[in-house]
Write a protein that holds these residues in place. Structure first.
Motif, short mmCIF file in Angstrom:
data_model
loop_
_atom_site.label_atom_id
_atom_site.label_comp_id
_atom_site.label_asym_id
_atom_site.label_seq_id
_atom_site.Cartn_x
_atom_site.Cartn_y
_atom_site.Cartn_z
N GLU A 172 0.83 -1.20 0.00
CA GLU A 172 0.00 0.00 0.00
C GLU A 172 0.87 1.25 0.00
O GLU A 172 1.99 1.24 0.53
CB GLU A 172 -0.91 0.01 1.23
CG GLU A 172 -1.87 -1.17 1.30
CD GLU A 172 -2.70 -1.13 2.57
OE1 GLU A 172 -2.48 -0.21 3.40
OE2 GLU A 172 -3.56 -2.01 2.74
N PRO A 173 0.37 2.35 -0.58
CA PRO A 173 1.12 3.62 -0.55
C PRO A 173 1.48 4.05 0.87
O PRO A 173 2.56 4.60 1.09
CB PRO A 173 0.16 4.61 -1.22
CG PRO A 173 -0.70 3.77 -2.10
CD PRO A 173 -0.87 2.47 -1.37
N ARG A 174 0.59 3.79 1.82
CA ARG A 174 0.85 4.20 3.20
C ARG A 174 2.11 3.53 3.75
O ARG A 174 2.88 4.15 4.48
CB ARG A 174 -0.35 3.85 4.07
CG ARG A 174 -0.22 4.30 5.52
CD ARG A 174 -1.51 4.04 6.28
NE ARG A 174 -1.37 4.51 7.64
CZ ARG A 174 -0.89 3.75 8.62
NH1 ARG A 174 -0.51 2.51 8.37
NH2 ARG A 174 -0.79 4.22 9.85
N LYS A 230 4.67 2.61 2.01
CA LYS A 230 5.81 3.26 1.37
C LYS A 230 6.11 4.60 2.04
O LYS A 230 7.28 4.95 2.22
CB LYS A 230 5.53 3.45 -0.12
CG LYS A 230 5.42 2.16 -0.90
CD LYS A 230 5.24 2.41 -2.38
CE LYS A 230 5.15 1.09 -3.15
NZ LYS A 230 5.01 1.30 -4.61
N MET A 250 3.99 12.02 -1.31
CA MET A 250 3.02 10.93 -1.43
C MET A 250 1.83 11.15 -0.50
O MET A 250 0.67 11.01 -0.90
CB MET A 250 3.67 9.58 -1.11
CG MET A 250 4.59 9.05 -2.18
SD MET A 250 5.10 7.34 -1.87
CE MET A 250 3.54 6.50 -2.15
#
Length: 279
Positions: free
Chosen positions: A218-220, A222, A238
């Motif tokens: 998930e982007p979170r 990252k 982001m």
């Protein structure tokens, strides 16, 4: 005879105790017993960590020149503001200029990125209804050549704005650049702007961090990795993009507050967030 009687008594007692134990194990379970919680092995908890920026170990200043994260609010006939012009960048204090609360603090203002064209974020307390006002963002290389320079529109209300580089400007790996944001509340000749300045350096990730990012689903995840590895601009960019698209999501708001709090800018966490179009 006495020995026989003693043995008989012992056998009788043992038989009676065994019978009592057996009867107890056969007793029906009562409601009181049912109400007692059953202990089971603890199940793995979901991760609850929030993005927290960690300064790289023993960071060397990207340049010997001090930066300025907060602008002085009394210059150029600018109106009084409760929160000064502020760059959303990590800061290490070096010295204070005066004792007044409206004086800015000079120190190391810098951040790392892996991006060729990162976005720079600033809180601007001055608005477009100021007559004869203007703002300008510029980016210079180590030889003080302009890589990018452009006028910036002031927001309609005090806000955090994002300024992205166009396709004609980019950062090279392992090079340090100096950025400036200047606001003129009065464009008369010789007026001194309110400004902030600092450094940015583009780096390549090492293989271990790249593997962690590739494994992140998930982007979170990252964002948390970038923050923990001290790569400020990537984590901020982001999360800012996600927050703009999901402004009322409580979990994202908490992530945003956590990231800003980790660089002592939690006072800006509830400010409106705007990304300016690339010009």
């Amino acid at each position: 005879m006495k020995w026989i009687l003693t043995t008989a008594l012992i056998l009788s007692s043992t038989t009676q105790y065994s019978t009592q134990v057996t009867d107890q194990t056969k007793q029906p379970i009562t409601n009181k017993q049912l109400a007692q919680p059953v202990k089971t092995p603890a199940s793995p908890q979901q991760p609850t960590s929030r993005p927290v920026f960690i300064l790289p170990k023993a960071p060397a200043p990207l340049s010997p020149v001090s930066g300025r994260r907060a602008g002085m609010g009394s210059r150029d006939n600018c109106p009084a503001v409760s929160t000064p012009l502020t760059a959303l960048v990590p800061f290490q204090e070096e010295q204070k200029v005066g004792k007044q609360t409206n004086k800015s603090i000079i120190g190391t203002v810098e951040g790392l990125t892996t991006l060729e064209r990162p976005t720079f974020w600033f809180y601007i307390p001055y608005t477009k209804d100021l007559s004869n006002s203007s703002a300008e963002f510029s980016l210079q290389d180590s030889a003080e050549n302009n890589v990018y320079r452009n006028a910036i529109a002031l927001p309609s209300e005090p806000s955090i704005i994002g300024i992205s580089l166009p396709s004609t400007a980019s950062l090279e790996v392992d090079k340090t650049y100096r950025w400036y944001l200047k606001v003129h509340c009065n464009q008369e000749t010789g007026s001194i702007p309110v400004y902030v300045e600092g450094d940015i350096k583009r780096i390549n990730l090492d293989e271990r961090v790249m593997q962690q990012l590739e494994a992140a689903k998930e982007p979170r995840q990252k964002i948390i990795i970038y923050a923990e590895k001290g790569i400020w601009f990537d984590a901020l960019n982001m999360l800012a993009q996600i927050r703009i698209s999901n402004y009322n999501d409580p979990s994202i708001e908490k992530d945003w507050q956590s990231l800003l709090q980790s660089i002592n800018l939690d006072n800006l966490a509830m400010m409106p967030l705007i990304k300016l179009p690339i010009r």
